[in-house]
Design an enzyme around this catalytic site. Structure first.
Site, PDB file in Angstrom:
ATOM      1  N   GLY A  10       0.818  -1.223   0.000  1.00  0.00           N
ATOM      2  CA  GLY A  10       0.000   0.000   0.000  1.00  0.00           C
ATOM      3  C   GLY A  10       0.844   1.261   0.000  1.00  0.00           C
ATOM      4  O   GLY A  10       2.081   1.211   0.088  1.00  0.00           O
ATOM      5  N   ASP A  35      -3.642 -12.356   4.300  1.00  0.00           N
ATOM      6  CA  ASP A  35      -4.979 -11.785   4.098  1.00  0.00           C
ATOM      7  C   ASP A  35      -5.620 -11.543   5.465  1.00  0.00           C
ATOM      8  O   ASP A  35      -5.930 -12.489   6.188  1.00  0.00           O
ATOM      9  CB  ASP A  35      -5.816 -12.762   3.256  1.00  0.00           C
ATOM     10  CG  ASP A  35      -7.201 -12.205   2.973  1.00  0.00           C
ATOM     11  OD1 ASP A  35      -7.546 -11.111   3.491  1.00  0.00           O
ATOM     12  OD2 ASP A  35      -7.947 -12.882   2.239  1.00  0.00           O
ATOM     13  N   ALA A  59      -5.488  -2.000   5.248  1.00  0.00           N
ATOM     14  CA  ALA A  59      -6.892  -1.683   5.539  1.00  0.00           C
ATOM     15  C   ALA A  59      -7.694  -1.793   4.253  1.00  0.00           C
ATOM     16  O   ALA A  59      -7.131  -1.741   3.150  1.00  0.00           O
ATOM     17  CB  ALA A  59      -7.014  -0.270   6.103  1.00  0.00           C
ATOM     18  N   THR A  61      -9.550   0.325   2.240  1.00  0.00           N
ATOM     19  CA  THR A  61      -9.565   1.792   2.214  1.00  0.00           C
ATOM     20  C   THR A  61     -10.511   2.403   1.179  1.00  0.00           C
ATOM     21  O   THR A  61     -10.585   3.625   1.075  1.00  0.00           O
ATOM     22  CB  THR A  61      -8.147   2.333   1.932  1.00  0.00           C
ATOM     23  OG1 THR A  61      -7.669   1.751   0.716  1.00  0.00           O
ATOM     24  CG2 THR A  61      -7.176   2.009   3.054  1.00  0.00           C
ATOM     25  N   ASP A 101      -8.949  10.246   9.815  1.00  0.00           N
ATOM     26  CA  ASP A 101      -9.757  11.422  10.159  1.00  0.00           C
ATOM     27  C   ASP A 101     -11.247  11.163   9.891  1.00  0.00           C
ATOM     28  O   ASP A 101     -12.102  11.889  10.397  1.00  0.00           O
ATOM     29  CB  ASP A 101      -9.287  12.643   9.340  1.00  0.00           C
ATOM     30  CG  ASP A 101      -9.223  12.391   7.839  1.00  0.00           C
ATOM     31  OD1 ASP A 101      -8.928  11.243   7.438  1.00  0.00           O
ATOM     32  OD2 ASP A 101      -9.473  13.329   7.060  1.00  0.00           O
ATOM     33  N   TYR A 124     -16.931   2.926   6.318  1.00  0.00           N
ATOM     34  CA  TYR A 124     -15.459   2.938   6.451  1.00  0.00           C
ATOM     35  C   TYR A 124     -15.065   3.519   7.813  1.00  0.00           C
ATOM     36  O   TYR A 124     -14.312   2.909   8.573  1.00  0.00           O
ATOM     37  CB  TYR A 124     -14.850   3.758   5.308  1.00  0.00           C
ATOM     38  CG  TYR A 124     -13.379   4.065   5.456  1.00  0.00           C
ATOM     39  CD1 TYR A 124     -12.414   3.067   5.328  1.00  0.00           C
ATOM     40  CD2 TYR A 124     -12.932   5.368   5.706  1.00  0.00           C
ATOM     41  CE1 TYR A 124     -11.055   3.353   5.456  1.00  0.00           C
ATOM     42  CE2 TYR A 124     -11.582   5.664   5.826  1.00  0.00           C
ATOM     43  CZ  TYR A 124     -10.646   4.651   5.704  1.00  0.00           C
ATOM     44  OH  TYR A 124      -9.309   4.955   5.829  1.00  0.00           O
ATOM     45  N   LYS A 128     -13.315   1.608  10.945  1.00  0.00           N
ATOM     46  CA  LYS A 128     -12.001   2.030  11.437  1.00  0.00           C
ATOM     47  C   LYS A 128     -12.072   2.382  12.933  1.00  0.00           C
ATOM     48  O   LYS A 128     -11.155   2.073  13.685  1.00  0.00           O
ATOM     49  CB  LYS A 128     -11.479   3.223  10.633  1.00  0.00           C
ATOM     50  CG  LYS A 128     -11.130   2.908   9.180  1.00  0.00           C
ATOM     51  CD  LYS A 128      -9.918   1.999   9.007  1.00  0.00           C
ATOM     52  CE  LYS A 128      -8.622   2.648   9.413  1.00  0.00           C
ATOM     53  NZ  LYS A 128      -7.452   1.749   9.144  1.00  0.00           N
ATOM     54  N   TRP A 149      -5.561  12.362   4.510  1.00  0.00           N
ATOM     55  CA  TRP A 149      -5.163  12.668   3.117  1.00  0.00           C
ATOM     56  C   TRP A 149      -3.714  12.270   2.823  1.00  0.00           C
ATOM     57  O   TRP A 149      -2.872  13.118   2.496  1.00  0.00           O
ATOM     58  CB  TRP A 149      -5.381  14.154   2.818  1.00  0.00           C
ATOM     59  CG  TRP A 149      -6.819  14.582   2.798  1.00  0.00           C
ATOM     60  CD1 TRP A 149      -7.923  13.848   3.092  1.00  0.00           C
ATOM     61  CD2 TRP A 149      -7.314  15.893   2.445  1.00  0.00           C
ATOM     62  NE1 TRP A 149      -9.060  14.604   2.955  1.00  0.00           N
ATOM     63  CE2 TRP A 149      -8.716  15.857   2.560  1.00  0.00           C
ATOM     64  CE3 TRP A 149      -6.707  17.086   2.056  1.00  0.00           C
ATOM     65  CZ2 TRP A 149      -9.527  16.959   2.292  1.00  0.00           C
ATOM     66  CZ3 TRP A 149      -7.510  18.193   1.796  1.00  0.00           C
ATOM     67  CH2 TRP A 149      -8.896  18.124   1.911  1.00  0.00           C
TER      68      TRP A 149
HETATM   69  N1  NAP Z   1      -5.036   7.222   2.027  1.00  0.00           N
HETATM   70  C1  NAP Z   1      -5.515   8.134   2.832  1.00  0.00           C
HETATM   71  O1  NAP Z   1      -5.781   9.266   2.423  1.00  0.00           O
HETATM   72  C2  NAP Z   1      -5.743   7.817   4.282  1.00  0.00           C
HETATM   73  C3  NAP Z   1      -6.345   8.783   5.087  1.00  0.00           C
HETATM   74  C4  NAP Z   1      -6.548   8.502   6.432  1.00  0.00           C
HETATM   75  C5  NAP Z   1      -6.157   7.293   6.943  1.00  0.00           C
HETATM   76  N2  NAP Z   1      -5.592   6.351   6.148  1.00  0.00           N
HETATM   77  C6  NAP Z   1      -5.211   5.064   6.762  1.00  0.00           C
HETATM   78  O2  NAP Z   1      -3.832   4.853   6.542  1.00  0.00           O
HETATM   79  C7  NAP Z   1      -3.567   3.463   6.420  1.00  0.00           C
HETATM   80  C8  NAP Z   1      -2.788   3.202   5.132  1.00  0.00           C
HETATM   81  O3  NAP Z   1      -3.574   3.590   4.021  1.00  0.00           O
HETATM   82  P1  NAP Z   1      -2.959   3.746   2.559  1.00  0.00           P
HETATM   83  O4  NAP Z   1      -3.189   5.124   2.131  1.00  0.00           O
HETATM   84  O5  NAP Z   1      -1.578   3.167   2.505  1.00  0.00           O
HETATM   85  O6  NAP Z   1      -3.983   2.802   1.758  1.00  0.00           O
HETATM   86  P2  NAP Z   1      -3.719   1.758   0.593  1.00  0.00           P
HETATM   87  O7  NAP Z   1      -2.690   2.275  -0.363  1.00  0.00           O
HETATM   88  O8  NAP Z   1      -5.082   1.389   0.101  1.00  0.00           O
HETATM   89  O9  NAP Z   1      -3.074   0.528   1.352  1.00  0.00           O
HETATM   90  C9  NAP Z   1      -3.821  -0.403   2.087  1.00  0.00           C
HETATM   91  C10 NAP Z   1      -3.197  -1.756   1.865  1.00  0.00           C
HETATM   92  O10 NAP Z   1      -3.978  -2.719   2.585  1.00  0.00           O
HETATM   93  C11 NAP Z   1      -4.099  -3.861   1.761  1.00  0.00           C
HETATM   94  N3  NAP Z   1      -5.245  -4.676   2.100  1.00  0.00           N
HETATM   95  C12 NAP Z   1      -6.562  -4.485   1.788  1.00  0.00           C
HETATM   96  N4  NAP Z   1      -7.288  -5.513   2.228  1.00  0.00           N
HETATM   97  C13 NAP Z   1      -6.427  -6.378   2.834  1.00  0.00           C
HETATM   98  C14 NAP Z   1      -6.594  -7.627   3.465  1.00  0.00           C
HETATM   99  N5  NAP Z   1      -7.776  -8.242   3.561  1.00  0.00           N
HETATM  100  N6  NAP Z   1      -5.491  -8.229   3.961  1.00  0.00           N
HETATM  101  C15 NAP Z   1      -4.271  -7.655   3.864  1.00  0.00           C
HETATM  102  N7  NAP Z   1      -4.058  -6.478   3.259  1.00  0.00           N
HETATM  103  C16 NAP Z   1      -5.127  -5.849   2.757  1.00  0.00           C
HETATM  104  C17 NAP Z   1      -4.212  -3.315   0.360  1.00  0.00           C
HETATM  105  O11 NAP Z   1      -3.878  -4.310  -0.583  1.00  0.00           O
HETATM  106  P3  NAP Z   1      -4.674  -4.382  -1.998  1.00  0.00           P
HETATM  107  O12 NAP Z   1      -4.539  -3.030  -2.616  1.00  0.00           O
HETATM  108  O13 NAP Z   1      -3.956  -5.470  -2.709  1.00  0.00           O
HETATM  109  O14 NAP Z   1      -6.078  -4.725  -1.647  1.00  0.00           O
HETATM  110  C18 NAP Z   1      -3.200  -2.169   0.392  1.00  0.00           C
HETATM  111  O15 NAP Z   1      -1.917  -2.617   0.033  1.00  0.00           O
HETATM  112  C19 NAP Z   1      -4.929   2.779   6.504  1.00  0.00           C
HETATM  113  O16 NAP Z   1      -5.145   2.370   7.823  1.00  0.00           O
HETATM  114  C20 NAP Z   1      -5.911   3.875   6.155  1.00  0.00           C
HETATM  115  O17 NAP Z   1      -7.167   3.632   6.748  1.00  0.00           O
HETATM  116  C21 NAP Z   1      -5.361   6.591   4.826  1.00  0.00           C
END
Ligand code: NAP
Length: 290
Positions: A10, A35, A59, A61, A101, A124, A128, A149
């Site tokens: 991710g 998984d 997550a 996401t 957030d 979502y 969370k 973000w």
């Molecule tokens: N992105 C944002 O703007 C944002 C904002 C606030 C908080 N967050 C939090 O920050 C954290 C990291 O987010 P990110 O931006 O890095 O998101 P991301 O790029 O979507 O990464 C999430 C990773 O989790 C993996 N995943 C999904 N389902 C899974 C499962 N069942 N088992 C194992 N892995 C799984 C995804 O793999 P696949 O893609 O292969 O499914 C992806 O590699 C999360 O907790 C998210 O809630 C993100």
């Protein structure tokens, strides 16, 4: 110190692994390798792995998909983090779990602190928040880090989509009535090691770059940075869209979800840098070379 990172494929997980590698022994599991919706295999795999810190950046996401796949959202975002915390307890390891957030309803007009009441308005956000509670119910020495973000080079996000569109189209728009703060994965990776010790700062912690903006301001700044760096983009200005124009979104999103980082500063003596500086740094570092 051995660090195990989940969500290695991710945006955040990949950045953490890349940046921690120089200083720590780091192992990562991506979705295919572990998984989180299969709790049996999570217990088996992690039970057989040694680590001092488990960082969960995995997550479900996709905010809209969580509305229609609630069970899956709760299994991955809520149940699994609770199991991770239990596994950490058995190993005397610390869990650092990422949250969002989007646990807030967005009614406030000043930065949300860790003491503010969470009141999610999407599946979502609900899943969370349940994950945060499951982690901290297993042990209050674990750390839940809420971020907003998130952007960085390992997986495209809003800012990359805007730059790509601005390289193709004469006109681009972005939402002008939704506020939060962009947060650079590089800055998260830099600050996180301060919390690796099990005895340091359990509970909930907010981390984001400093300041606030709308998506329109964020996109405008990205285009300005591109121009300054000699990267060609077509439109001069970013047009305004309203949140209410996003009729294809299934999930509700908070209108205002700026996170206060006062607790972070109190704990560490450091303040996150401004979001504009972080975005400029990202664009000069990763776009100038393309
Ligand atoms: N992105 C944002 O703007 C944002 C904002 C606030 C908080 N967050 C939090 O920050 C954290 C990291 O987010 P990110 O931006 O890095 O998101 P991301 O790029 O979507 O990464 C999430 C990773 O989790 C993996 N995943 C999904 N389902 C899974 C499962 N069942 N088992 C194992 N892995 C799984 C995804 O793999 P696949 O893609 O292969 O499914 C992806 O590699 C999360 O907790 C998210 O809630 C993100």
């Amino acid at each position: 110190m051995k660090i195990l990172v989940l969500g290695a494929g991710g945006r955040l997980g990949a950045a953490l692994i890349r940046e921690f590698r120089a200083k720590y022994e780091v192992v990562g599991f991506n979705h295919a390798q572990l998984d989180l919706s299969n709790l049996e295999s999570v217990r088996e795999e992690l039970g057989a792995t040694t680590f001092d810190v488990l960082v969960n950046a995995a997550a479900f996401t996709n905010v809209d998909a969580c509305e229609t796949e609630r069970d899956r959202a709760f299994r991955i975002n809520a149940e699994a983090p609770g199991v991770l915390a239990e596994i950490c307890n058995e190993k005397d390891a610390k869990l650092i779990h990422f949250s969002t957030d989007y646990v807030f309803d967005g009614q406030k007009r000043a930065p949300y602190t860790e003491d503010d009441q969470a009141n999610p308005i999407s599946a979502y956000g609900e899943s969370k928040l349940a994950g945060e509670r499951n982690v901290l119910a297993a042990g209050d020495e674990h750390l839940v880090v809420r971020v907003s973000w998130v952007f960085g080079p390992d997986r495209p996000s809003f800012v990359d989509a805007m730059i790509k569109r601005a390289q193709q189209d004469e006109k681009i728009d972005a939402i002008s009535d939704k506020f939060s703060t962009p947060t650079y994965t590089h800055d998260i990776a830099n600050m996180l090691p301060q919390f690796f010790d099990r005895g340091v700062a359990g509970g909930v912690l907010h981390f984001a770059n400093a300041g606030k903006c709308t998506w329109q301001e964020y996109a405008q700044w990205a285009l300005d940075c591109c121009r300054d760096a000699g990267i060609s983009v077509k439109p001069g200005t970013v047009g305004a869209l309203k949140l209410s124009d996003m009729t294809n979104w299934t999930a509700r999103r908070p209108v205002y979800s700026v996170l206060s980082t006062a607790k972070y500063t109190e704990l560490t003596g450091n303040a996150p840098r401004a979001w504009r500086e972080a975005v400029a740094d990202y664009i000069t570092r990763f776009y100038s070379k393309k």
